[in-house]
Design an enzyme around this catalytic site. Structure first.
Site, short mmCIF file in Angstrom:
data_model
loop_
_atom_site.label_atom_id
_atom_site.label_comp_id
_atom_site.label_asym_id
_atom_site.label_seq_id
_atom_site.Cartn_x
_atom_site.Cartn_y
_atom_site.Cartn_z
CG HIS A 26 4.29 -0.01 4.32
ND1 HIS A 26 4.25 -1.34 4.67
CD2 HIS A 26 3.84 0.68 5.40
CE1 HIS A 26 3.78 -1.46 5.91
NE2 HIS A 26 3.52 -0.24 6.37
CG HIS B 241 4.00 -1.45 11.55
ND1 HIS B 241 4.80 -0.34 11.70
CD2 HIS B 241 3.23 -1.21 10.45
CE1 HIS B 241 4.54 0.54 10.74
NE2 HIS B 241 3.59 0.04 9.97
CG HIS C 72 -0.36 0.10 2.55
ND1 HIS C 72 0.49 -0.83 3.07
CD2 HIS C 72 -0.47 1.07 3.51
CE1 HIS C 72 0.86 -0.48 4.28
NE2 HIS C 72 0.30 0.69 4.58
CG HIS D 194 0.17 4.41 4.71
ND1 HIS D 194 -0.54 3.71 5.65
CD2 HIS D 194 -0.68 5.39 4.27
CE1 HIS D 194 -1.76 4.23 5.77
NE2 HIS D 194 -1.87 5.25 4.94
CG ASP E 40 0.72 -1.20 7.79
OD1 ASP E 40 1.59 -2.05 8.05
OD2 ASP E 40 0.95 0.02 7.73
CG HIS F 148 -3.98 0.43 6.88
ND1 HIS F 148 -3.84 1.05 8.10
CD2 HIS F 148 -2.80 0.66 6.21
CE1 HIS F 148 -2.64 1.63 8.17
NE2 HIS F 148 -2.00 1.40 7.03
ZN LIG Z 1 0.05 1.75 6.49
#
Ligand SMILES: [Zn+2]
Length: 256
Positions: A61, A171, A56, A58, A133, A114
């Protein structure tokens, strides 16, 4: 030949992970939180980076993609969803697509919630899934772009993978997730056992992942929102699972 895996910390609490096909030498980085630890892992293994598989958009990442791509000329595979906004993408994928890393093969599973673009990579022959995530051990990602209903359905898709599938998430949040999960299911013996195991792993400086889907099903409250006993504990008997999931997620958001 089975896939080989290298797991290592990145940024403050992200995981970097490499998957390597020893038959062809192909190596994929799952996401690219930052370039330096990924370069260090490549150096330590002697593996050559051929692919980056992005879960994704973010930044924690994707922040290492440009530097890695420039150096290794690797292929960057990312979600097709239009909100993805990921740099240097060569190939976009969606639900049902297959992604090869040498002779290894992953199925793409769309898991929005998310973020809207979130996807997971399931290497079914190797019994591995990289879930970013969406699913954490004993937890799940915050519902930032999607709806709780969307996130619940994404989690159910991951829960439906075979029990012996090993899950790699984005994470290291397991200990904090367990502290919260104990407030939902204080008498769950599998959760209590996982708490003791995680305390031991953390004391030894070891990662708490991977975990199997089968183990998560028994202890992760976010995968258990459709069980009558969980509904009963939070006084929501008979409510639809997505609403029970939304309530558990809301409680986690305000949990200190
Ligand atoms: Zn994320």
């Amino acid at each position: 030949m089975p896939a080989e895996i290298r797991l290592f910390p990145c940024l403050s609490d992200n995981y970097g992970v490499l998957i390597h096909d020893s038959e062809t030498g192909a190596t994929a980085s799952i996401d690219a939180p930052e370039a330096a630890p990924i370069e260090a892992a490549l150096g330590a293994t002697g593996w050559k980076l051929t692919d980056i598989l992005v879960t994704h958009h973010h930044h924690d990442h994707t922040g290492g993609i440009r530097a890695l791509k420039e150096k290794h000329k690797c292929r960057v595979v990312a979600p097709a969803e239009k909100t993805a906004r990921i740099p240097a993408v060569d190939e976009t994928v969606r639900e049902g697509d297959k992604v090869s890393v040498g002779t290894l093969s992953a199925n793409v599973i769309e898991t929005p919630g998310h973020t809207l673009d979130h996807i997971a990579y399931w290497f079914h022959a190797d019994k591995l899934a990289f879930v970013g995530d969406t699913l954490f051990s004993i937890g799940c990602g915050r519902v930032i772009e999607g709806t709780p209903e969307m996130m619940w359905h994404s989690l159910v898709k991951l829960r439906d993978l075979p029990n012996d599938t090993e899950i790699y998430c984005g994470h290291e949040y397991t200990a904090a997730n367990i502290r919260f999960a104990r407030t939902i299911e204080p008498n769950n013996p599998v959760l209590a056992a996982r708490e003791a195991q995680v305390a031991r792993l953390i004391a030894e400086g070891e990662p708490t992942i991977p975990v199997t889907i089968g183990d998560e099903r028994l202890a992760n409250p976010f995968l258990r929102a459709d069980l009558p006993e969980v509904a009963g504990i939070i006084s929501m008997d008979g409510e639809p699972p997505e609403q029970i999931f939304a309530e558990i997620r809301a409680r986690k958001n305000s949990f200190k």
